[in-house]
Design an enzyme around this catalytic site. Structure first.
Site, PDB file in Angstrom:
ATOM      1  N   CYS A 113      51.647  45.910  -1.235  1.00  0.00           N
ATOM      2  CA  CYS A 113      52.804  45.001  -1.337  1.00  0.00           C
ATOM      3  C   CYS A 113      53.991  45.460  -0.506  1.00  0.00           C
ATOM      4  O   CYS A 113      54.891  44.677  -0.222  1.00  0.00           O
ATOM      5  CB  CYS A 113      53.218  44.850  -2.795  1.00  0.00           C
ATOM      6  SG  CYS A 113      51.896  44.165  -3.780  1.00  0.00           S
ATOM      7  N   HIS A 255      60.096  41.699  -3.117  1.00  0.00           N
ATOM      8  CA  HIS A 255      58.672  41.430  -3.307  1.00  0.00           C
ATOM      9  C   HIS A 255      58.514  40.555  -4.550  1.00  0.00           C
ATOM     10  O   HIS A 255      59.209  40.750  -5.546  1.00  0.00           O
ATOM     11  CB  HIS A 255      57.931  42.751  -3.475  1.00  0.00           C
ATOM     12  CG  HIS A 255      56.491  42.580  -3.837  1.00  0.00           C
ATOM     13  ND1 HIS A 255      55.646  41.770  -3.121  1.00  0.00           N
ATOM     14  CD2 HIS A 255      55.752  43.106  -4.848  1.00  0.00           C
ATOM     15  CE1 HIS A 255      54.451  41.807  -3.674  1.00  0.00           C
ATOM     16  NE2 HIS A 255      54.484  42.603  -4.729  1.00  0.00           N
ATOM     17  N   ASN A 285      51.960  36.140  -6.303  1.00  0.00           N
ATOM     18  CA  ASN A 285      52.116  37.366  -5.528  1.00  0.00           C
ATOM     19  C   ASN A 285      51.142  37.324  -4.349  1.00  0.00           C
ATOM     20  O   ASN A 285      49.932  37.413  -4.545  1.00  0.00           O
ATOM     21  CB  ASN A 285      51.827  38.560  -6.453  1.00  0.00           C
ATOM     22  CG  ASN A 285      52.014  39.899  -5.776  1.00  0.00           C
ATOM     23  OD1 ASN A 285      52.169  39.978  -4.559  1.00  0.00           O
ATOM     24  ND2 ASN A 285      51.986  40.962  -6.571  1.00  0.00           N
TER      25      ASN A 285
HETATM   26  O1  UT7 Z   1      52.556  43.609  -6.620  1.00  0.00           O
HETATM   27  C1  UT7 Z   1      52.036  44.838  -6.959  1.00  0.00           C
HETATM   28  C2  UT7 Z   1      52.713  45.404  -8.099  1.00  0.00           C
HETATM   29  N1  UT7 Z   1      52.301  44.737  -9.300  1.00  0.00           N
HETATM   30  C3  UT7 Z   1      53.195  44.456 -10.209  1.00  0.00           C
HETATM   31  O2  UT7 Z   1      54.362  44.686  -9.998  1.00  0.00           O
HETATM   32  C4  UT7 Z   1      52.713  43.913 -11.520  1.00  0.00           C
HETATM   33  C5  UT7 Z   1      53.350  44.648 -12.646  1.00  0.00           C
HETATM   34  N2  UT7 Z   1      52.926  44.214 -13.957  1.00  0.00           N
HETATM   35  C6  UT7 Z   1      53.244  43.024 -14.488  1.00  0.00           C
HETATM   36  O3  UT7 Z   1      53.843  42.194 -13.843  1.00  0.00           O
HETATM   37  C7  UT7 Z   1      52.908  42.761 -15.935  1.00  0.00           C
HETATM   38  O4  UT7 Z   1      52.527  43.970 -16.541  1.00  0.00           O
HETATM   39  C8  UT7 Z   1      51.796  41.701 -16.157  1.00  0.00           C
HETATM   40  C9  UT7 Z   1      52.343  40.336 -15.787  1.00  0.00           C
HETATM   41  C10 UT7 Z   1      50.595  42.033 -15.299  1.00  0.00           C
HETATM   42  C11 UT7 Z   1      51.408  41.675 -17.623  1.00  0.00           C
HETATM   43  O5  UT7 Z   1      52.541  41.410 -18.435  1.00  0.00           O
HETATM   44  P1  UT7 Z   1      52.853  42.289 -19.727  1.00  0.00           P
HETATM   45  O6  UT7 Z   1      54.060  41.736 -20.324  1.00  0.00           O
HETATM   46  O7  UT7 Z   1      52.886  43.724 -19.269  1.00  0.00           O
HETATM   47  O8  UT7 Z   1      51.617  41.963 -20.634  1.00  0.00           O
HETATM   48  P2  UT7 Z   1      50.544  42.952 -21.263  1.00  0.00           P
HETATM   49  O9  UT7 Z   1      49.581  43.399 -20.210  1.00  0.00           O
HETATM   50  O10 UT7 Z   1      51.261  44.009 -22.041  1.00  0.00           O
HETATM   51  O11 UT7 Z   1      49.820  42.002 -22.271  1.00  0.00           O
HETATM   52  C12 UT7 Z   1      50.484  41.464 -23.411  1.00  0.00           C
HETATM   53  C13 UT7 Z   1      49.510  40.609 -24.168  1.00  0.00           C
HETATM   54  C14 UT7 Z   1      48.204  41.325 -24.485  1.00  0.00           C
HETATM   55  O12 UT7 Z   1      47.770  40.872 -25.746  1.00  0.00           O
HETATM   56  P3  UT7 Z   1      48.034  41.756 -27.067  1.00  0.00           P
HETATM   57  O13 UT7 Z   1      47.336  43.056 -26.808  1.00  0.00           O
HETATM   58  O14 UT7 Z   1      49.505  41.888 -27.178  1.00  0.00           O
HETATM   59  O15 UT7 Z   1      47.397  40.929 -28.139  1.00  0.00           O
HETATM   60  C15 UT7 Z   1      47.272  40.840 -23.432  1.00  0.00           C
HETATM   61  O16 UT7 Z   1      45.911  40.872 -23.838  1.00  0.00           O
HETATM   62  O17 UT7 Z   1      49.149  39.464 -23.389  1.00  0.00           O
HETATM   63  C16 UT7 Z   1      47.730  39.413 -23.241  1.00  0.00           C
HETATM   64  N3  UT7 Z   1      47.413  38.905 -21.899  1.00  0.00           N
HETATM   65  C17 UT7 Z   1      47.304  37.593 -21.626  1.00  0.00           C
HETATM   66  N4  UT7 Z   1      47.424  36.499 -22.381  1.00  0.00           N
HETATM   67  C18 UT7 Z   1      47.271  35.305 -21.771  1.00  0.00           C
HETATM   68  C19 UT7 Z   1      47.226  39.606 -20.760  1.00  0.00           C
HETATM   69  N5  UT7 Z   1      46.980  38.779 -19.745  1.00  0.00           N
HETATM   70  C20 UT7 Z   1      47.029  37.523 -20.261  1.00  0.00           C
HETATM   71  C21 UT7 Z   1      46.871  36.258 -19.683  1.00  0.00           C
HETATM   72  N6  UT7 Z   1      46.992  35.164 -20.473  1.00  0.00           N
HETATM   73  N7  UT7 Z   1      46.604  36.066 -18.368  1.00  0.00           N
END
Ligand code: UT7
Length: 329
Positions: A113, A255, A285
């Site tokens: 990125c 980004h 992204n």
């Molecule tokens: O460009 C390169 C660099 N990359 C980044 O900068 C990405 C950085 N990370 C992020 O942007 C975020 O961490 C994500 C958008 C990828 C994820 O968001 P989050 O707020 O960190 O969510 P999480 O992974 O902690 O998941 C929260 C909940 C989980 O459920 P429980 O365990 O709380 O029941 C996940 O299983 O959301 C669930 N979940 C989803 N639900 C619906 C994870 N992915 C999804 C999904 N749809 N696609």
């Protein structure tokens, strides 16, 4: 003499993949995706005969047309990508061949990125040294080719796209790419965002295919924490080094990984969201393409003026991150 961006261009595939489209194939929903990332839809280049070099070539042609020059005048082509057509030859060579830039040499740059920022700094060095007069820097990724559409934690985040710039010697002192801070941290970043197979560590095998190792793997939470901290830190650093204030910055060009990361960076800089270029809602992204797409859109919208102060900031796999200060020529 510093290097200045004289032309911008972008290419985005026509096909839109919305959150609703993803709901049909994954256990996810539009509300979650929009709330957690800011993404509503992304573009997909479904045609398997149109790889990353196709998008880069479209960008390169538009750059030449907009600048009104022939391909012969290009000295160097840098393509920042993590989804090259092949491991080799370099995508930059394919683009060079496609546009028949017979006086250009070129190479691919792998910084995920942050690839465009790394590429811009690299290209600028060749201008500043007097070695090159016209350098194309393109950021492009066909993310759909390396996404696992059975993994909801990554499939929803990315889209396809490409964009680029022509760098030339600045026509006036005090304009162009004025300051750069780039960083890398392989010790902490290497295991959190990667495509495990296809290189010399895990060459392609039945096992790597069966285990989905040719797709992106991300520990979203870890990357999120690191990104929020690093992007805000480096943006603040570049402001301090250049005596920039919230009032004197015209645009933050960040980004586009997550609107919450972008918001945190803007908050630390003390700037309001009107000064933040954001199009994550429509493209998701696009990895190395996000920052140059943003630049191209600001340019298209007539928002870049002589003397505009821009801060570019990125964070991505590696980890790699950085910020660049540009005074628009
Ligand atoms: O460009 C390169 C660099 N990359 C980044 O900068 C990405 C950085 N990370 C992020 O942007 C975020 O961490 C994500 C958008 C990828 C994820 O968001 P989050 O707020 O960190 O969510 P999480 O992974 O902690 O998941 C929260 C909940 C989980 O459920 P429980 O365990 O709380 O029941 C996940 O299983 O959301 C669930 N979940 C989803 N639900 C619906 C994870 N992915 C999804 C999904 N749809 N696609």
């Amino acid at each position: 003499m510093k290097a200045a961006i004289t032309t911008t261009a972008k290419y985005l595939p026509e096909e839109v993949m919305s959150n609703l489209d993803l709901e049909r194939i994954l256990d996810t929903n539009d509300e979650w995706i929009r709330a957690r990332t800011g993404i509503r839809e992304r573009r997909i280049l479904r045609d398997t005969e149109k790889p990353t070099s196709f998008m880069c070539t479209e960008v390169a042609k538009t750059l030449l047309e907009k600048r009104g020059i022939s391909a012969d005048e290009i000295d160097l082509i840098i393509v920042a990508t993590m989804s090259p057509d092949m491991v080799f030859p370099a995508t930059a060579c394919l683009v060079q061949g496609n546009i028949q830039a017979k006086n250009a040499w070129g190479f691919d740059l792998s910084a995920a990125c942050s690839g465009f920022l790394y590429g811009l700094h690299t290209g600028a060095q060749f201008i500043e040294s007097g070695n090159c007069k016209k350098v194309m820097v393109i950021g492009a990724d066909k993310m759909s080719a390396i996404l696992d559409y059975t993994d909801r934690s990554t499939a929803i985040l990315f889209g396809d796209g490409a964009a680029g710039v022509i760098l030339e010697p600045a026509s006036e002192e005090g304009y162009g790419v004025l300051d750069v801070r780039l960083y890398a941290d392989g010790a902490n970043g290497r295991n959190h965002l990667l495509m495990p197979a296809g290189g010399s560590l895990h060459p392609a095998s039945h096992e790597t295919v069966d285990n989905h190792m040719h797709f992106i793997k991300q520990d979203g939470k870890q990357v999120f924490k690191a990104a929020v901290m690093a992007m805000a830190d480096v943006a603040e650093e570049i402001m301090q080094r250049n005596n920039l204030t919230a009032d004197t910055i015209d645009y933050l060009v960040p980004h586009q990984a997550n609107q919450r990361i972008i918001q945190a960076t803007a908050d630390r800089m003390g700037i309001t969201m009107e000064k933040v270029m954001m199009n994550i809602e429509y493209y998701g992204n696009t990895t190395a393409a996000t920052v140059p797409i943003c630049l191209a859109e600001l340019d298209e919208q007539g928002k870049l003026h002589h003397g505009s102060n821009l801060v570019l900031a990125s964070f991505g796999a590696g980890y790699t991150w950085g910020a660049i200060y540009i005074k628009w020529q």
